[in-house]
Write a protein that holds these residues in place. Structure first.
Motif, short mmCIF file in Angstrom:
data_model
loop_
_atom_site.label_atom_id
_atom_site.label_comp_id
_atom_site.label_asym_id
_atom_site.label_seq_id
_atom_site.Cartn_x
_atom_site.Cartn_y
_atom_site.Cartn_z
N LEU A 149 0.22 2.29 11.58
CA LEU A 149 0.94 1.35 11.75
C LEU A 149 2.14 1.59 13.27
O LEU A 149 2.52 0.60 14.46
CB LEU A 149 1.29 1.03 10.68
N ALA A 150 2.66 3.01 12.71
CA ALA A 150 3.80 3.14 13.94
C ALA A 150 3.75 3.23 15.33
O ALA A 150 4.43 2.89 16.20
CB ALA A 150 4.50 4.52 13.42
N GLN A 151 2.05 3.99 15.61
CA GLN A 151 1.95 5.08 16.69
C GLN A 151 1.01 2.94 17.32
O GLN A 151 1.50 2.99 18.96
CB GLN A 151 0.58 5.90 16.31
N PHE A 152 0.91 2.48 16.69
CA PHE A 152 0.26 1.00 17.39
C PHE A 152 1.67 0.48 17.84
O PHE A 152 1.15 -0.05 19.61
CB PHE A 152 -0.39 -0.19 16.30
N PHE A 153 2.49 0.23 17.19
CA PHE A 153 3.95 -0.84 17.74
C PHE A 153 4.60 0.32 18.37
O PHE A 153 5.68 -0.08 19.64
CB PHE A 153 4.28 -1.13 16.95
N ALA A 174 7.15 9.24 7.49
CA ALA A 174 7.11 10.25 8.44
C ALA A 174 5.91 10.18 8.91
O ALA A 174 6.53 9.96 10.79
CB ALA A 174 7.23 11.31 7.85
N SER A 175 4.65 10.33 8.85
CA SER A 175 4.00 9.89 10.08
C SER A 175 3.60 8.77 10.35
O SER A 175 2.49 8.09 12.03
CB SER A 175 2.71 10.47 9.73
N GLY A 176 4.14 7.80 10.00
CA GLY A 176 3.67 5.92 10.13
C GLY A 176 2.81 5.52 10.12
O GLY A 176 2.22 4.85 10.71
N VAL A 177 1.89 6.03 8.93
CA VAL A 177 0.84 5.65 8.57
C VAL A 177 0.15 5.29 7.51
O VAL A 177 1.08 5.88 6.26
CB VAL A 177 -0.21 6.94 8.44
N VAL A 178 -0.11 4.05 6.80
CA VAL A 178 -0.72 3.55 6.24
C VAL A 178 -2.04 4.41 5.42
O VAL A 178 -2.82 4.17 5.93
CB VAL A 178 -1.58 2.12 5.84
N ILE A 179 -1.25 4.68 4.07
CA ILE A 179 -2.42 5.87 3.55
C ILE A 179 -3.94 5.17 3.05
O ILE A 179 -4.90 5.04 3.12
CB ILE A 179 -1.65 6.75 3.09
N GLU A 180 -3.55 4.34 2.23
CA GLU A 180 -4.09 3.41 1.42
C GLU A 180 -3.35 2.54 0.82
O GLU A 180 -2.78 2.14 0.34
CB GLU A 180 -4.32 4.27 -0.47
N ALA A 202 9.19 2.31 12.11
CA ALA A 202 9.47 2.70 11.23
C ALA A 202 8.83 2.00 9.76
O ALA A 202 8.68 0.42 10.22
CB ALA A 202 10.84 2.15 10.44
N ILE A 203 8.28 2.54 9.10
CA ILE A 203 6.77 2.41 8.45
C ILE A 203 7.87 1.80 6.44
O ILE A 203 8.24 3.23 6.56
CB ILE A 203 5.97 1.79 8.64
N GLY A 240 0.66 -0.76 0.06
CA GLY A 240 0.51 0.31 0.09
C GLY A 240 0.93 1.57 0.41
O GLY A 240 1.92 1.41 0.33
N ILE A 241 0.22 2.38 0.11
CA ILE A 241 0.79 3.88 -0.41
C ILE A 241 0.91 4.68 1.39
O ILE A 241 -0.19 4.26 2.11
CB ILE A 241 -0.04 5.29 -1.18
#
Length: 390
Positions: A174-178, A155-161, A187-188, A150-151
């Motif tokens: 994702l980054a915040q969860f772990f 920087a934010s550690g978020v899976v956007i799409e 890092a993602i 996915g996209i």
């Protein structure tokens, strides 16, 4: 003797000394001074600091750290991280030390769960079991890094799409969860882009400045290295070749998976096989049927190869890479010679390139995402100083 330097210069010198020891050790203080051009007094002061931080050690435990004749080693096993290659079919876990070396691996089937929350909780449980099984001290865990389809926004550690092959894989922190689970930096990165970095570090793309990696597994994607820089695009969507169009009718028929991906991926091949044979057939079995002369299977495989060749040629026309590397489960079955032959019909002296299949396969994603995790947790450590990975 205490040596006082402006903080910026001292930081730069400290990074230089640390990486010389990492890359050239065991090495003496005198040798470090010769290689770096930094004064012996400053080297000794920096070495003392690095020993206190447990990033390096003197081979003589009782040695006076001021002595220049003793050899210094990089403390590569002082800490470790967990790298994850998250795929639509399998999930690979790896433990990596500070030198970017893989200590252990574990593979599980991708979870068949209905919610992203349940999926993440199961990943965290498997990480904890992996750490326990290794016998390594959980207190020495220093980072987690995850390569995901996915996209993503590193920087934010978020899976956007996210990937349609994973449950609810959109707008996930994702980054915040772990980070909340393990209390370490996380890092993602997109999985194919992580594989590109792995190939740049230890595989087929070492010493190259312009190349493309195409991942053909459950889904389809690519990652791009141009003039020594990993390309992410305005919104981190560079390389999403699954959405390429090849026919006019596709222009008026939007596809959630992408038209190229529906033709040129493992899931796409299996869907095409099911529509023809009315039973579940794996991509590998489809290739075998085609090789045995089954006309229906041959039609699907020929269409796959034609579109892959066209996709490669479109990439060549836009980016002019030195090499294209193919990776993923489907590449174990394809005829590379036929792909090269079709591409070769349309390339010239200035666009000619090499095409090969990755020898690292899923290890490239683990290696690449581990390097990105180390880069985030230990920015002083240099692994590809001649490349721009961010």
């Amino acid at each position: 003797m205490e040596v006082h330097l402006p903080s910026t210069i001292r930081k730069m010198n400290k990074e230089i000394v640390l990486n010389i020891i990492k890359d050239m050790g065991p090495i003496s203080r005198t040798e470090i001074a010769k290689h770096s051009g930094i004064t012996k007094a400053t080297v000794s002061d920096i070495v003392k600091s690095l020993i206190e931080e447990k990033l390096i050690f003197d081979e003589k435990e009782d040695a006076d750290v001021s002595k220049r004749g003793t050899k210094l080693h990089f403390s590569k096993n002082a800490a470790y991280g967990i790298a994850v290659d998250l795929g639509g079919t399998t999930i690979h876990f790896g433990q990596f030390n500070l030198a970017g070396e893989c200590l252990a691996e574990r593979t599980v089937a991708t979870y068949d769960l209905e919610s992203s929350q349940a999926f993440l909780e199961q990943m965290a449980a498997d990480m904890e079991a992996f750490i326990r099984g290794s016998g390594l001290d959980p207190q020495r865990l220093s980072f987690i890094s995850i390569a995901t389809p996915g996209i993503v926004d590193p920087a934010s550690g978020v899976v956007i799409e996210g990937s349609p092959n994973l449950p609810g894989w959109n707008n996930i922190g994702l980054a915040q969860f772990f980070t909340d689970k393990f209390h370490v930096p996380v890092a993602i990165e997109n999985d194919v882009r992580a594989s590109l970095i792995g190939e740049m570090y230890a595989g087929a793309l070492r010493h190259l400045n312009s190349a493309v990696l195409i991942g053909i597994g459950t889904g389809l994607g690519s990652a791009v290295l141009i003039d020594g820089k990993v390309i992410r695009g305005a919104n981190n969507a560079a390389g999403e070749i699954g959405y390429m169009l090849f026919q006019t009718n596709q222009l008026y028929d939007p596809s959630a998976k992408g038209h190229f991906e529906t033709i040129c991926s493992g899931s796409g091949l299996e869907a095409a096989a099911y529509s023809l044979f009315q039973r579940k057939i794996s991509a590998k079995e489809l290739f075998i049927l085609a090789a045995q002369g089954n006309l229906q299977a041959k039609y699907v495989i020929d269409r796959f190869e034609d579109h892959l060749a066209m996709g490669i040629l479109n990439i060549v026309a836009v980016l002019n890479p030195e090499k294209i590397v193919l990776m993923g489960g489907v590449t174990k079955s394809i005829s590379l010679d036929r792909i090269k032959e079709k591409v070769g019909l349309h390339t010239s002296g200035v666009t000619a390139l090499s095409i090969e299949i990755s020898n690292m396969q899923h290890h490239s994603a683990l290696q690449g995402i581990a390097i990105l995790g180390l880069n985030q947790a230990f920015p002083s450590l240099q692994f590809m100083k001649d490349k721009q990975i961010y």
